[in-house]
Enzyme design. Structure first.
Site, short mmCIF file in Angstrom:
data_model
loop_
_atom_site.label_atom_id
_atom_site.label_comp_id
_atom_site.label_asym_id
_atom_site.label_seq_id
_atom_site.Cartn_x
_atom_site.Cartn_y
_atom_site.Cartn_z
N ASP A 37 0.85 -1.19 0.00
CA ASP A 37 0.00 0.00 0.00
C ASP A 37 0.89 1.24 0.00
O ASP A 37 2.05 1.20 0.42
CB ASP A 37 -0.95 0.01 1.20
N GLU B 244 -0.08 -0.44 5.83
CA GLU B 244 0.94 0.18 6.69
C GLU B 244 0.81 1.69 6.71
O GLU B 244 0.94 2.32 7.76
CB GLU B 244 2.33 -0.24 6.21
#
Length: 454
Positions: free
Chosen positions: A92, A156
């Site tokens: 991500d 994250e």
């Protein structure tokens, strides 16, 4: 680079690495469905899973984590009785921010000036490609000498804790003798660095309400309590005049004992405008690695274009607080919440919502794994010795892993050196750093396996 066989193999694999990073960067994998479709993250997760399967990983799985995102897991068995090493990255990415400020499209890997530009190129899609390169180099030079687990996180950057919660519910899944977190970076391009500390973080949304609805500023302004003005005053209470963070109860005078960050270099890295002062006191290292730092990262208020002459009834802001090693993020959250409630002016109604949190981290750099890493860096970076530095950012999983596996050694390396401009426009990765760190990781795995077989 030296003529070491691992170095030669990684060099030959770099065109493939660029092609793969191009594919991976193309996914708009921001883990916020309000910004990009969830399908972009799911597609990126699928790409990572396919890459692991192609490398012979077993038990490859898309893990549905409690925050609604997917992390990708795989296991590559090594020789009998070999140690297990967990390799971490995340797919991500941060939103691209102002796409018009990018010199090339943020989700198209573009080579320019000897660097590869694209969102996630360094943070941290490049980190996953680094792991792939290291493993491929080992396979071409006698085989992977350890058992390898790979975990690639899907949230994250959002700090929503899905993988930490999943790991706590399945403690056997990520158990390893050593963990390599591929999500930090060298202190400077060409200077091999491990990160020894991370600041934790807490993220709060605060809303102030003062009126039942907006009012005409000519008819009511001057007596009616303006929620936006109240918010400005509240946020100003979080910093002293010199910019020092001033959250009631937080310690702000801790000093950093280690590699220093010259102010001139920091100003250049941070692209501080001429004549603008740095904020707070102490050394730069004190300020960014050892002390708390509050940042207002967003405010909901009327835009300038289309604004009306109104007294605002409500205002909302998102506040990030970086929490240094030695402090507890839970306690910091309580202190920040209490501060926001106590300093709201004019009796404004205050609501506070927590939207993210992670604990700070401190590594034991005297452990045997760090010796193996130093030896690897000495070969990958001829003439350079491994340095250790702090990092102002947060990787919440680190503390979860250290609590779950207290005997495991945790090392932090990666591609996010200052020129990478992670989280900003025109993020990029140095292909030379990708190459050298892939060599480093491969050599580290060899060294670590040998140390365990002594």
């Amino acid at each position: 680079m030296t003529a070491h066989p691992i170095s030669e193999t990684v060099a030959s694999l770099m065109p493939r690495a660029k092609a793969e990073l191009t594919e991976l960067v193309a996914f708009q994998s921001v883990a916020d469905p309000a910004v990009f479709p969830k399908s972009e993250c799911e597609a990126a997760a699928g790409w990572v899973a396919d890459a692991l399967r192609a490398e012979g990983f077993q038990d490859v799985a898309l893990l549905d984590t409690p925050d609604g995102t997917q992390s990708v897991y795989g296991f590559l068995p090594g020789p009998a009785s070999s140690p297990t090493v967990l390799l971490y990255a995340h797919y991500d990415v941060q939103p691209p921010l102002d796409e018009s400020a990018w010199l090339s499209p943020p989700f198209e890997l573009t080579e320019r000036g000897g660097r590869w530009f694209g969102r996630g190129a360094a943070d941290c899609k490049g980190g996953f490609v680094m792991h792939l390169l290291a493993l491929r180099a080992l396979k071409a030079n006698g085989g992977v000498p350890v058992s390898v687990k790979v975990i690639v996180e899907g949230s994250e950057e959002q700090g929503t804790g899905g993988l930490e919660q999943y790991a706590q519910a399945h403690p056997e899944l990520l158990a390893a003798d050593t963990v390599v977190i591929g999500d930090t970076g060298n202190f400077r391009v060409g200077l091999p660095t491990v990160t020894s500390t991370l600041r934790g973080m807490t993220m709060l949304r605060v809303q102030l309400d003062t009126l039942e609805g907006n009012l005409h500023s000519g008819q009511f302004g001057g007596a009616a309590p303006d929620a936006l003005a109240a918010m400005i005053q509240l946020l100003a209470s979080l910093r002293a005049e010199d910019g020092t963070t001033t959250v009631d109860g937080l310690t702000t005078d801790t000093e950093w004992d280690g590699l220093q960050y010259p102010e001139k270099e920091f100003r250049k890295d941070a692209k501080v405008l001429d004549g603008v002062e740095l904020i707070s006191t102490g050394t730069v290292a004190d300020r960014i690695w050892a002390r708390p730092a509050v940042t207002v990262i967003g405010i909901d208020c009327p835009p300038v274009v289309g604004a009306t002459p109104s007294v605002q009834a409500s205002a909302r802001a998102q506040v990030s607080l970086r929490v240094p090693p030695g402090e507890n993020a839970d306690e910091a959250t309580k202190l920040l919440t209490a501060h926001l409630r106590a300093h709201a002016p004019w009796g404004a109604r205050v609501s506070v919502e927590q939207v993210g949190q992670g604990q700070p981290f401190r590594a034991d750099i005297t452990s045997p794994a760090y010796t193996a890493m130093a030896d690897a860096m000495r070969i990958a970076y001829p003439g350079q010795e491994m340095q250790s530095s702090g990092m102002g950012g947060s990787i919440p999983l680190c503390n979860a892993l250290s609590e779950l596996y207290p005997e495991a050694e945790i090392l932090l390396i990666g591609l996010s050196e200052p020129e990478a401009q992670i989280h900003a426009v025109n993020e990029s990765v140095s292909p030379e750093e990708l190459e050298r760190l892939s060599v480093t990781e491969a050599l580290f795995l060899q060294n670590y396996a040998a140390s365990k077989n002594v």
